[in-house]
Design a protein around this motif. Structure first.
Motif, PDB file in Angstrom:
ATOM      1  N   ILE A   1      51.968  15.682 -15.666  1.00  5.59           N
ATOM      2  CA  ILE A   1      50.771  16.484 -15.856  1.00  5.59           C
ATOM      3  C   ILE A   1      50.647  16.953 -17.307  1.00  5.59           C
ATOM      4  O   ILE A   1      49.534  17.038 -17.854  1.00  5.59           O
ATOM      5  CB  ILE A   1      50.761  17.694 -14.878  1.00  5.59           C
ATOM      6  CG1 ILE A   1      49.459  18.471 -14.993  1.00  5.59           C
ATOM      7  CG2 ILE A   1      51.962  18.591 -15.103  1.00  5.59           C
ATOM      8  CD1 ILE A   1      48.227  17.691 -14.626  1.00  5.59           C
ATOM      9  N   VAL A   2      51.788  17.227 -17.960  1.00  3.19           N
ATOM     10  CA  VAL A   2      51.731  17.690 -19.353  1.00  3.19           C
ATOM     11  C   VAL A   2      51.226  16.588 -20.283  1.00  3.19           C
ATOM     12  O   VAL A   2      50.264  16.806 -21.040  1.00  3.19           O
ATOM     13  CB  VAL A   2      53.100  18.234 -19.809  1.00  3.19           C
ATOM     14  CG1 VAL A   2      53.067  18.581 -21.300  1.00  3.19           C
ATOM     15  CG2 VAL A   2      53.478  19.461 -18.990  1.00  3.19           C
ATOM     16  N   PRO A   3      51.823  15.380 -20.287  1.00  4.07           N
ATOM     17  CA  PRO A   3      51.254  14.330 -21.142  1.00  4.07           C
ATOM     18  C   PRO A   3      49.837  13.939 -20.746  1.00  4.07           C
ATOM     19  O   PRO A   3      49.072  13.476 -21.603  1.00  4.07           O
ATOM     20  CB  PRO A   3      52.227  13.157 -20.982  1.00  4.07           C
ATOM     21  CG  PRO A   3      53.037  13.465 -19.792  1.00  4.07           C
ATOM     22  CD  PRO A   3      53.088  14.943 -19.668  1.00  4.07           C
ATOM     23  N   ALA A   4      49.450  14.133 -19.486  1.00  2.00           N
ATOM     24  CA  ALA A   4      48.072  13.834 -19.091  1.00  2.00           C
ATOM     25  C   ALA A   4      47.102  14.791 -19.776  1.00  2.00           C
ATOM     26  O   ALA A   4      46.033  14.376 -20.265  1.00  2.00           O
ATOM     27  CB  ALA A   4      47.927  13.928 -17.578  1.00  2.00           C
ATOM     28  N   ILE A   5      47.462  16.069 -19.827  1.00  5.09           N
ATOM     29  CA  ILE A   5      46.621  17.057 -20.525  1.00  5.09           C
ATOM     30  C   ILE A   5      46.546  16.719 -22.013  1.00  5.09           C
ATOM     31  O   ILE A   5      45.462  16.729 -22.621  1.00  5.09           O
ATOM     32  CB  ILE A   5      47.178  18.477 -20.316  1.00  5.09           C
ATOM     33  CG1 ILE A   5      47.058  18.878 -18.842  1.00  5.09           C
ATOM     34  CG2 ILE A   5      46.449  19.476 -21.207  1.00  5.09           C
ATOM     35  CD1 ILE A   5      47.767  20.172 -18.509  1.00  5.09           C
ATOM     36  N   VAL A   6      47.698  16.410 -22.611  1.00  2.08           N
ATOM     37  CA  VAL A   6      47.726  16.034 -24.030  1.00  2.08           C
ATOM     38  C   VAL A   6      46.881  14.782 -24.265  1.00  2.08           C
ATOM     39  O   VAL A   6      46.127  14.693 -25.243  1.00  2.08           O
ATOM     40  CB  VAL A   6      49.183  15.805 -24.487  1.00  2.08           C
ATOM     41  CG1 VAL A   6      49.227  15.233 -25.899  1.00  2.08           C
ATOM     42  CG2 VAL A   6      49.981  17.105 -24.411  1.00  2.08           C
TER      43      VAL A   6
ATOM     44  N   ARG B   1      42.360  12.219 -26.881  1.00  6.30           N
ATOM     45  CA  ARG B   1      41.376  11.128 -26.876  1.00  6.30           C
ATOM     46  C   ARG B   1      39.975  11.602 -27.241  1.00  6.30           C
ATOM     47  O   ARG B   1      39.176  10.828 -27.768  1.00  6.30           O
ATOM     48  CB  ARG B   1      41.381  10.406 -25.523  1.00  6.30           C
ATOM     49  CG  ARG B   1      40.833  11.172 -24.346  1.00  6.30           C
ATOM     50  CD  ARG B   1      41.044  10.368 -23.057  1.00  6.30           C
ATOM     51  NE  ARG B   1      40.607  11.090 -21.878  1.00  6.30           N
ATOM     52  CZ  ARG B   1      39.396  11.011 -21.351  1.00  6.30           C
ATOM     53  NH1 ARG B   1      38.497  10.223 -21.919  1.00  6.30           N
ATOM     54  NH2 ARG B   1      39.073  11.681 -20.261  1.00  6.30           N
ATOM     55  N   ARG B   2      39.662  12.860 -26.981  1.00  4.90           N
ATOM     56  CA  ARG B   2      38.322  13.337 -27.336  1.00  4.90           C
ATOM     57  C   ARG B   2      38.189  13.600 -28.832  1.00  4.90           C
ATOM     58  O   ARG B   2      37.073  13.776 -29.337  1.00  4.90           O
ATOM     59  CB  ARG B   2      37.994  14.590 -26.532  1.00  4.90           C
ATOM     60  CG  ARG B   2      38.792  15.820 -26.911  1.00  4.90           C
ATOM     61  CD  ARG B   2      38.445  17.010 -26.029  1.00  4.90           C
ATOM     62  NE  ARG B   2      38.744  16.750 -24.636  1.00  4.90           N
ATOM     63  CZ  ARG B   2      38.525  17.620 -23.652  1.00  4.90           C
ATOM     64  NH1 ARG B   2      37.983  18.788 -23.923  1.00  4.90           N
ATOM     65  NH2 ARG B   2      38.829  17.323 -22.410  1.00  4.90           N
ATOM     66  N   ARG B   3      39.329  13.635 -29.552  1.00  6.45           N
ATOM     67  CA  ARG B   3      39.302  13.900 -30.988  1.00  6.45           C
ATOM     68  C   ARG B   3      39.392  12.627 -31.832  1.00  6.45           C
ATOM     69  O   ARG B   3      39.269  12.689 -33.044  1.00  6.45           O
ATOM     70  CB  ARG B   3      40.442  14.849 -31.369  1.00  6.45           C
ATOM     71  CG  ARG B   3      40.197  16.283 -30.912  1.00  6.45           C
ATOM     72  CD  ARG B   3      41.446  17.132 -31.005  1.00  6.45           C
ATOM     73  NE  ARG B   3      41.160  18.550 -30.762  1.00  6.45           N
ATOM     74  CZ  ARG B   3      40.939  19.087 -29.572  1.00  6.45           C
ATOM     75  NH1 ARG B   3      40.971  18.306 -28.494  1.00  6.45           N
ATOM     76  NH2 ARG B   3      40.675  20.366 -29.433  1.00  6.45           N
ATOM     77  N   ILE B   4      39.647  11.503 -31.192  1.00  7.29           N
ATOM     78  CA  ILE B   4      39.826  10.267 -31.954  1.00  7.29           C
ATOM     79  C   ILE B   4      38.853   9.190 -31.498  1.00  7.29           C
ATOM     80  O   ILE B   4      39.099   7.998 -31.676  1.00  7.29           O
ATOM     81  CB  ILE B   4      41.284   9.758 -31.839  1.00  7.29           C
ATOM     82  CG1 ILE B   4      41.654   9.464 -30.383  1.00  7.29           C
ATOM     83  CG2 ILE B   4      42.258  10.761 -32.429  1.00  7.29           C
ATOM     84  CD1 ILE B   4      43.014   8.809 -30.209  1.00  7.29           C
ATOM     85  N   GLY B   5      37.754   9.609 -30.895  1.00  8.02           N
ATOM     86  CA  GLY B   5      36.797   8.651 -30.348  1.00  8.02           C
ATOM     87  C   GLY B   5      36.212   7.702 -31.372  1.00  8.02           C
ATOM     88  O   GLY B   5      35.780   6.603 -31.027  1.00  8.02           O
TER      89      GLY B   5
END
Length: 386
Positions: free
Chosen positions: A272-277, A282-286
């Motif tokens: 769950i932690v790497p999923a949040i990361v 991904r929203r910052r490197i689109g």
């Protein structure tokens, strides 16, 4: 305005097709049966083929096989079938792509049952999880789970408005079972006594990033990876906490542990932690190119997973974790006094420090490659219409 009215009409009139519910029910049956069966083997031992867990597992193949078989035949021979417009043709038959996958999976599962029974009669208890009949069973279960996902995305990609949102939620739910299947197949490499070895993180890099990237690309929901992983973790925890409520005792020897209840699955990996990361990065490197995104997301996944799982592994080896919450005190009846479960020591999977770091480097590369493969898989799912 017209688009909004059309979406409202669609949401009011469209309903999830019966065959999607049928296959989801079949998958849930196999999930419950599979978790129960593993617990049964660790608590009671090999028993009759006609145990309740085995029946639940095989019901998955029967229900999905019959449902999708009927769907394919009705689509093929009823020229006015509403499914025909978004079906594919295979060997003269017509039906949704997912239905063919589920039907094939059902045949594999049903075939594996007598094969497994004969295998145990001929060779005794399994030494490894992935025996030939179990591989056939796993292929069938994976086919049904993947086929169910394909049926949902094909319906979702043709939907609009609230109906599409409902299907997206259903896709999150269906996808958690692909998580469970993939992690379950790799179970032999993810026990807690392997968690300080590079092989453990290499296996995690192979199985998790592809799933996180796929669901993120298929739905384009900003929290797709987090939602799916949270649902998977909650489902896993339910089995961990519910199964020990049922009494059990071994029927086969040798018996090394006193067993009074069903042995639960291990506490879930902290994915769950790497999923949040993953979702945050991904929203910052689109705007980056595909491989740069894959490298960044793979690195973010592996670094955050190591950061939480490595110290958590120390905790799981400590006496503080031997309670009903973390369940590390529940040990299979066949675990001897010198087994890693009893000794609570980490096993080295790499002979030297150099080998450890080389494999960690390979894990990093694997995380990036699997992220890119998952993104391409998700892009493909977003285009599925049949």
């Amino acid at each position: 305005m017209q688009t909004r009215i059309a979406a409202q009409v669609s949401a009011a009139t469209d309903s999830v097709p019966w065959y999607v519910w049928s296959c989801l029910l079949a998958v849930i049956s196999s999930v419950v049966g599979g978790a129960w069966d593993i617990s049964w083997h660790e608590s009671i031992g090999r028993d009759s083929f006609w145990t309740t867990p085995h029946i639940l597992i095989q019901l998955c193949g029967i229900v999905s096989g019959l449902s999708c078989g009927y769907l394919i035949l009705s689509t093929t021979f009823q020229k006015n079938s509403p499914v025909r417009a978004h079906s594919i043709s295979m060997w003269g038959f017509r039906g949704p792509m997912g239905a063919f996958l589920c039907a094939w999976g059902g045949v594999c599962m049903i075939t594996s049952a007598p094969f497994d029974d004969w295998w145990h009669s001929a060779y005794g208890l399994d030494v490894k999880i992935l025996s030939p009949p179990h591989v056939l069973l796993a292929l069938g279960m994976t086919g049904i789970r993947f086929g169910t996902v394909v049926m949902i995305v094909s319906e979702m990609n043709r939907a609009v408005g609230e109906y599409r949102a409902r299907l997206e939620h259903l896709l999150f739910f269906a996808f958690i079972f692909l998580f469970g299947m993939t992690i379950g197949i790799a179970q032999e490499y993810t026990f807690r006594f392997f968690m300080h070895g590079a092989t453990f993180y290499f296996v995690a890099a192979l199985i998790a990033p592809i799933l996180l990237a796929a669901i993120a690309a298929a739905t384009q929901h900003p929290w797709a990876a987090t939602i799916t992983t949270a649902m998977y973790t909650a489902t896993h925890l339910a089995f961990t906490w519910i199964l020990p409520l049922f009494p059990a005792e071994p029927k086969l020897g040798p018996v090394y542990q006193k067993i009074t209840h069903l042995i639960p699955p291990d506490f879930p990996l902290l994915l769950i932690v790497p999923a949040i990361v993953f979702d945050l990065v991904r929203r910052r490197i689109g705007g980056w190119n595909r491989w740069a995104q894959a490298g960044a997301l793979g690195t973010a996944f592996l670094a955050s997973f190591i950061a939480v799982q490595w110290p958590f592994a120390d905790f799981l080896m400590s006496p503080a974790s031997r309670n009903w919450i973390f369940a590390t005190g529940d040990i299979p009846y066949f675990a001897g006094p010198r087994s890693p479960w009893m000794r609570n020591v980490f096993l080295s999977t790499e002979p030297t420090v150099t080998a450890f770091w080389v494999r960690m480097g390979i894990a990093l590369v694997a995380a990036a490659i699997m992220t890119e493969l998952g993104a391409r898989w998700g892009d493909w799912m977003r285009r599925v219409r049949r």
